[in-house]
Scaffold this motif. Structure first.
Motif, PDB file in Angstrom:
ATOM      1  N   LEU A 298       0.800  -1.228  -0.085  1.00 23.88           N
ATOM      2  CA  LEU A 298       0.070  -0.025   0.042  1.00 23.88           C
ATOM      3  C   LEU A 298       0.994   1.279   0.115  1.00 23.88           C
ATOM      4  O   LEU A 298       0.467   2.216  -0.837  1.00 23.88           O
ATOM      5  CB  LEU A 298      -0.973   0.154   1.171  1.00 23.88           C
ATOM      6  N   ARG A 299       2.234   1.118   0.354  1.00 31.34           N
ATOM      7  CA  ARG A 299       3.063   2.471   0.436  1.00 31.34           C
ATOM      8  C   ARG A 299       3.642   2.680  -1.020  1.00 31.34           C
ATOM      9  O   ARG A 299       4.159   3.660  -1.123  1.00 31.34           O
ATOM     10  CB  ARG A 299       4.244   2.187   1.459  1.00 31.34           C
ATOM     11  N   ILE A 300       3.637   1.730  -1.747  1.00 28.37           N
ATOM     12  CA  ILE A 300       4.241   2.069  -3.305  1.00 28.37           C
ATOM     13  C   ILE A 300       3.390   3.430  -3.720  1.00 28.37           C
ATOM     14  O   ILE A 300       2.154   3.361  -4.106  1.00 28.37           O
ATOM     15  CB  ILE A 300       3.707   0.797  -4.032  1.00 28.37           C
ATOM     16  N   PRO A 301       4.280   4.321  -4.221  1.00 30.32           N
ATOM     17  CA  PRO A 301       3.769   5.312  -4.729  1.00 30.32           C
ATOM     18  C   PRO A 301       3.054   5.304  -6.323  1.00 30.32           C
ATOM     19  O   PRO A 301       3.680   4.177  -7.017  1.00 30.32           O
ATOM     20  CB  PRO A 301       4.787   6.441  -4.868  1.00 30.32           C
ATOM     21  N   ILE A 302       2.125   5.869  -6.528  1.00 28.01           N
ATOM     22  CA  ILE A 302       1.585   6.054  -7.703  1.00 28.01           C
ATOM     23  C   ILE A 302       2.374   6.184  -9.050  1.00 28.01           C
ATOM     24  O   ILE A 302       2.500   5.583 -10.078  1.00 28.01           O
ATOM     25  CB  ILE A 302       0.301   6.813  -8.029  1.00 28.01           C
ATOM     26  N   THR A 303       3.422   6.990  -8.812  1.00 33.65           N
ATOM     27  CA  THR A 303       4.327   7.444  -9.792  1.00 33.65           C
ATOM     28  C   THR A 303       5.467   6.025 -10.019  1.00 33.65           C
ATOM     29  O   THR A 303       6.003   6.495 -11.130  1.00 33.65           O
ATOM     30  CB  THR A 303       5.446   8.586  -9.221  1.00 33.65           C
ATOM     31  N   ASP A 304       5.396   5.061  -9.530  1.00 36.71           N
ATOM     32  CA  ASP A 304       6.178   4.009  -9.767  1.00 36.71           C
ATOM     33  C   ASP A 304       5.375   3.179 -11.183  1.00 36.71           C
ATOM     34  O   ASP A 304       6.062   2.435 -11.609  1.00 36.71           O
ATOM     35  CB  ASP A 304       6.266   2.921  -8.563  1.00 36.71           C
ATOM     36  N   PHE A 305       4.210   3.419 -11.381  1.00 33.31           N
ATOM     37  CA  PHE A 305       3.469   2.759 -12.552  1.00 33.31           C
ATOM     38  C   PHE A 305       3.262   3.833 -13.787  1.00 33.31           C
ATOM     39  O   PHE A 305       3.236   5.049 -13.662  1.00 33.31           O
ATOM     40  CB  PHE A 305       2.186   2.503 -11.904  1.00 33.31           C
ATOM     41  N   GLU A 306       3.096   3.166 -14.849  1.00 33.54           N
ATOM     42  CA  GLU A 306       3.246   3.809 -16.165  1.00 33.54           C
ATOM     43  C   GLU A 306       1.469   4.097 -16.123  1.00 33.54           C
ATOM     44  O   GLU A 306       0.751   3.120 -16.357  1.00 33.54           O
ATOM     45  CB  GLU A 306       3.585   3.112 -17.287  1.00 33.54           C
ATOM     46  N   LEU A 307       1.353   5.331 -16.361  1.00 34.67           N
ATOM     47  CA  LEU A 307       0.205   6.054 -16.193  1.00 34.67           C
ATOM     48  C   LEU A 307      -0.060   6.968 -17.446  1.00 34.67           C
ATOM     49  O   LEU A 307       0.865   7.709 -17.434  1.00 34.67           O
ATOM     50  CB  LEU A 307      -0.610   6.648 -14.978  1.00 34.67           C
ATOM     51  N   SER A 308      -1.357   6.935 -18.079  1.00 33.16           N
ATOM     52  CA  SER A 308      -1.387   8.333 -19.233  1.00 33.16           C
ATOM     53  C   SER A 308      -1.283   9.611 -18.308  1.00 33.16           C
ATOM     54  O   SER A 308      -1.704   9.610 -17.157  1.00 33.16           O
ATOM     55  CB  SER A 308      -2.666   7.975 -19.493  1.00 33.16           C
ATOM     56  N   VAL A 309      -1.042  10.406 -18.910  1.00 29.77           N
ATOM     57  CA  VAL A 309      -0.880  12.007 -18.371  1.00 29.77           C
ATOM     58  C   VAL A 309      -2.318  12.438 -17.794  1.00 29.77           C
ATOM     59  O   VAL A 309      -2.365  12.862 -16.654  1.00 29.77           O
ATOM     60  CB  VAL A 309      -0.462  12.912 -19.536  1.00 29.77           C
TER      61      VAL A 309
END
Length: 451
Positions: A298-309
């Motif tokens: 749960l502590r993993i930041p969202i920025t670690d994943f490839e997401l659309s802008v």
């Protein structure tokens, strides 16, 4: 009526009062939505209680009872709707679950005659007749019963023998004749054709276990335990098998599920007590460790994943920074945000799914999900050490954060990585590497060799 699959639709909470229920398959698909979260399940139960016991609402009340596993309630409610094929098929299946085979026979027979090419109806009738005969005559007339049963299966029509239902029923005949290998072969083929056939998974697990194929039995029981609602007899068998394999903590978790569902089940509570006594730590300490494993994810930041802008910007504006922030949201809440649409939603669901999480997930459900999907190491001389949580390594904060960042939950997960991989991680240097290697050596483990 029975088996025509419904067209794929966007995932929304199932509304028992208005949703079209055109087939039993549609009912099964909706059943999984009902158990998608504790909140959805509680809301569904309230809906059932609010429906009238007669008329169109009475029918839906009965279907709802089957969906939550209240088979007695389903039988009571659906018996008044014999003219509705979906209600009749659901009623017959509830009767089979309750082992009221004789009552299920005429219902399946009518449906099999109305839908001669439908394997679920044909299989239901053949199985009801077979199980009823076995219950009445026991082992005294097994050969005669099986001969009649196998003739009925052969006459079931083209293609039936190759269906999941046909393979399962052939397996039951072989099982009763004590041809264990043939039974396992048929059950295995049935699982390939339909991985969610509950009775097949149960018999596959039971037969594999009794033939000493513990790992195969474990897989079958775990598959069955993952289906909603939980199959409590399967959960009991799974717990006993896990105890035999020395996995007392997981066994205790299985017995705890049963004890919570059936507070008066003295057998489950006794088994739970025995499993806890066989553990190296107290049960609440084990739960705390599971919580720690969940927290790592749960502590993993969202920025670690490839997401659309677009998706990333929307999440930032909603102040959603970690997976923990994300699982607290529901689909409705996300979709209500400006510029956040179905495409962004699917991105989010894919990310959560990769970590065995989902939107709107309660904390306890998340703990169980992480635990059930955690990689297990069942062979090799160091299997016990490999399954220990990384907290037992007692690493420095810097080293621990690195292995957590890599998604490691156990010693076994850590040793899947090489020195080169670890040294390539931010803030992980030779000092941290030396510390990690020394701690692993204490347990007879070492990092993945250099490629």
């Amino acid at each position: 009526m029975i088996n025509e699959p419904s067209a794929p639709t966007a995932t929304h909470e199932f509304d028992l009062t208005t949703a079209p229920i055109e087939s039993f398959t549609a009912l099964q698909e909706a059943r999984q939505e009902v158990f998608s979260s504790e909140r959805a399940h509680d809301a569904f139960q309230r809906t059932i209680r609010g429906l009238q016991p007669t008329g169109p609402e009475g029918l839906r009340r009965g279907l709802g009872a089957w969906m939550i596993g209240d088979y007695e309630g389903a039988c009571d409610a659906l018996s008044a709707y014999a003219s509705d094929d979906v209600a009749s098929f659901t009623h017959a299946n509830a009767l089979m679950t309750l082992k009221r085979y004789v009552e299920a026979q005429p219902i399946f027979k009518r449906l099999a005659e109305k839908y001669p090419g439908e394997p679920k109806a044909q299989g239901g009738y053949a199985e009801a007749c077979f199980e009823a005969a076995l219950s009445e005559h026991g082992e005294h007339e097994i050969d005669a019963i099986c001969e009649v049963y196998e003739r009925e299966l052969a006459a079931a029509g083209e293609g039936f023998a190759d269906s999941a239902e046909g393979q399962y029923l052939a397996g039951r005949a072989a099982e009763v004749r004590r041809d264990w290998q043939l039974a396992l072969d048929h059950f295995g083929k049935a699982r390939e054709l339909n991985p969610a056939m509950r009775r097949n998974l149960f018999h596959l697990g039971l037969r594999a276990e009794r033939c000493g194929l513990d790992l195969e039995a474990l897989v079958a029981y775990q598959q069955l335990a993952s289906l909603a609602p939980v199959d409590l007899p399967a959960m009991m068998n799974l717990g006993m098998l896990l105890e035999d394999l020395g996995r007392d903590q997981e066994a205790a978790a299985c017995y705890d599920v049963i004890a919570r569902s059936r507070p008066m089940d003295r057998r489950a509570r006794l088994y739970l007590s025995d499993a806890v006594a066989g553990m190296d730590m107290y049960y609440d300490e084990d739960q705390e460790r599971k919580e720690d494993r969940l927290n790592q994810i749960l502590r993993i930041p969202i920025t670690d994943f490839e997401l659309s802008v677009r998706a990333r910007n929307c999440l930032n504006k909603m102040n959603i920074m970690t997976l923990g922030d994300l699982v607290k949201q529901t689909e409705t809440e996300l979709l209500s945000f400006k510029n956040f649409g179905e495409t962004s939603l699917n991105e989010i669901k894919e990310i959560l799914g990769s970590k065995s999480l989902r939107l709107g997930m309660g904390r306890q459900e998340a703990v169980l999900s992480i635990e059930s999907t955690q990689q297990r190491y069942v062979s090799g001389e160091n299997a016990e050490a490999m399954n220990r949580p990384i907290l037992d390594l007692e690493l420095s904060i810097r080293a621990r954060r690195t292995v957590e960042y890599l998604g490691c939950l156990t010693f076994g997960d850590v040793i899947q990585h090489s020195e080169e991989e670890l040294l390539g991680m931010p803030n992980f240097g030779v000092t941290s590497l030396t510390e990690l290697k020394e701690k692993l050596t204490i347990f007879g483990l070492e990092l993945k060799p250099r490629q």
